[in-house]
Each structure stands twice: as structure tokens, then as C-alpha cells.
Scaffold this motif. Structure first.
Motif, PDB file in Angstrom:
ATOM      1  N   LEU A   1      -3.285 -38.245  31.413  1.00 47.55           N
ATOM      2  CA  LEU A   1      -3.627 -36.829  31.587  1.00 47.55           C
ATOM      3  C   LEU A   1      -4.222 -36.552  32.969  1.00 47.55           C
ATOM      4  O   LEU A   1      -4.060 -35.479  33.528  1.00 47.55           O
ATOM      5  CB  LEU A   1      -4.639 -36.400  30.509  1.00 47.55           C
ATOM      6  N   HIS A   2      -4.929 -37.546  33.504  1.00 49.24           N
ATOM      7  CA  HIS A   2      -5.591 -37.371  34.791  1.00 49.24           C
ATOM      8  C   HIS A   2      -4.696 -37.691  35.986  1.00 49.24           C
ATOM      9  O   HIS A   2      -5.130 -37.604  37.123  1.00 49.24           O
ATOM     10  CB  HIS A   2      -6.877 -38.187  34.840  1.00 49.24           C
TER      11      HIS A   2
ATOM     12  N   LYS B   1      -8.256 -47.274  20.428  1.00 49.07           N
ATOM     13  CA  LYS B   1      -9.077 -47.013  21.613  1.00 49.07           C
ATOM     14  C   LYS B   1      -8.257 -47.275  22.881  1.00 49.07           C
ATOM     15  O   LYS B   1      -8.295 -46.503  23.836  1.00 49.07           O
ATOM     16  CB  LYS B   1     -10.325 -47.913  21.591  1.00 49.07           C
ATOM     17  N   LYS B   2      -7.506 -48.382  22.853  1.00 51.56           N
ATOM     18  CA  LYS B   2      -6.642 -48.719  23.989  1.00 51.56           C
ATOM     19  C   LYS B   2      -5.631 -47.592  24.220  1.00 51.56           C
ATOM     20  O   LYS B   2      -5.394 -47.161  25.342  1.00 51.56           O
ATOM     21  CB  LYS B   2      -5.914 -50.038  23.668  1.00 51.56           C
ATOM     22  N   LEU B   3      -5.097 -47.113  23.137  1.00 50.34           N
ATOM     23  CA  LEU B   3      -4.108 -46.033  23.178  1.00 50.34           C
ATOM     24  C   LEU B   3      -4.720 -44.746  23.740  1.00 50.34           C
ATOM     25  O   LEU B   3      -4.151 -44.098  24.613  1.00 50.34           O
ATOM     26  CB  LEU B   3      -3.603 -45.802  21.753  1.00 50.34           C
ATOM     27  N   THR B   4      -5.905 -44.415  23.255  1.00 47.70           N
ATOM     28  CA  THR B   4      -6.592 -43.206  23.717  1.00 47.70           C
ATOM     29  C   THR B   4      -6.905 -43.296  25.208  1.00 47.70           C
ATOM     30  O   THR B   4      -6.729 -42.334  25.949  1.00 47.70           O
ATOM     31  CB  THR B   4      -7.902 -43.008  22.917  1.00 47.70           C
ATOM     32  N   SER B   5      -7.350 -44.471  25.654  1.00 43.91           N
ATOM     33  CA  SER B   5      -7.649 -44.668  27.071  1.00 43.91           C
ATOM     34  C   SER B   5      -6.406 -44.441  27.913  1.00 43.91           C
ATOM     35  O   SER B   5      -6.453 -43.793  28.954  1.00 43.91           O
ATOM     36  CB  SER B   5      -8.162 -46.087  27.317  1.00 43.91           C
TER      37      SER B   5
END
Ligand code: SF4
Length: 117
Positions: free
Chosen positions: A115-116, A105-109
Motif C-alpha cells: 500500500l505504501h 501477520k506476515k501477510l498483513t505486513s
């Protein structure tokens, strides 16, 4: 209807008839321990899948890594047939699974954040 098998283990070269111990282990392992070991191994496979992806992207968790080592040692070496210990390991496995998911989850965040930018 398939025959109900209370025990099945084909973990080692000592296995009965070179196919699997189905009543009790040649090594003395009981059905309950065989099932608890299988449960732990399936759980560790799931955790390992999360860890693999996290590690590929540079994230690790030493506590989860140490648990995986302990889990494999407890099952593959056949040095411990204490069912209570495997119940404890199953509980610990659940906690380690959550930690591994938190790592992803940390990685995905972080990836989403990049990306933003
Ligand atoms: S670990 Fe024990 S129960 Fe499993 S295959 Fe070997 S002898 Fe049989």
C-alpha cells in the motif's frame, strides 16, 4: 437452574437415543476425553479460520496443515481415547494457532508494504 451434564457427545450415529451420549459413550468414550476432543475441535476451528484467510491470499504452512489433518483424524475417527494424547494435542494446537497468526501477520505486513509503494 439447568441440570448439570458431565458428558455430552453427539459426534456419531451410535449416539444414545439418537440425541447424545450423556453418561458415558456407547462407544466407551469417557467424559474427560469427550471434553478434550471438543476443546481440540474448537481450537482447530479457530486455526482454520486464520488458515482460510491466509490461503485465499496465497500463504500456507505445511506444518499447520498437517496438524489440522492429525487433529481431525484424532477426533472424528474415534480410534484414540487416551486423554493424555489429547492434552498433548491441545498444547500443540496452541503452538499451531500462534504459527497461523504469524502467517497472517506476515501477510498483513506485506499488504501494508504494498500500500505504501
Ligand atoms: S462418539 Fe461415542 S460418545 Fe460420541 S456419540 Fe458416538 S457413541 Fe456416543
Amino acid at each position: 437452574m439447568p441440570e448439570k451434564v458431565d458428558m455430552f457427545c453427539y459426534q456419531c450415529s451410535q449416539t444414545a437415543f439418537e440425541t447424545g451420549c450423556t453418561v458415558k459413550g456407547v462407544c466407551g468414550k469417557e467424559a474427560t476425553v469427550a471434553r478434550l476432543q471438543d476443546n481440540l475441535l474448537f481450537s482447530m476451528k479457530g486455526i482454520s479460520a486464520y488458515l482460510y484467510h491466509a490461503r485465499e491470499l496465497g500463504y500456507t504452512d505445511p506444518e499447520v496443515d498437517a496438524f489440522i489433518e492429525k487433529g481431525f483424524y484424532s477426533t472424528l475417527t474415534n480410534v484414540n481415547f487416551d486423554a493424555g494424547e489429547f492434552v498433548k494435542l491441545a498444547t500443540e494446537s496452541g503452538m499451531m494457532n500462534i504459527k497461523a497468526m504469524q502467517l497472517l501477520k506476515k501477510l498483513t505486513s506485506k499488504l501494508t508494504e504494498n500500500l505504501h509503494q
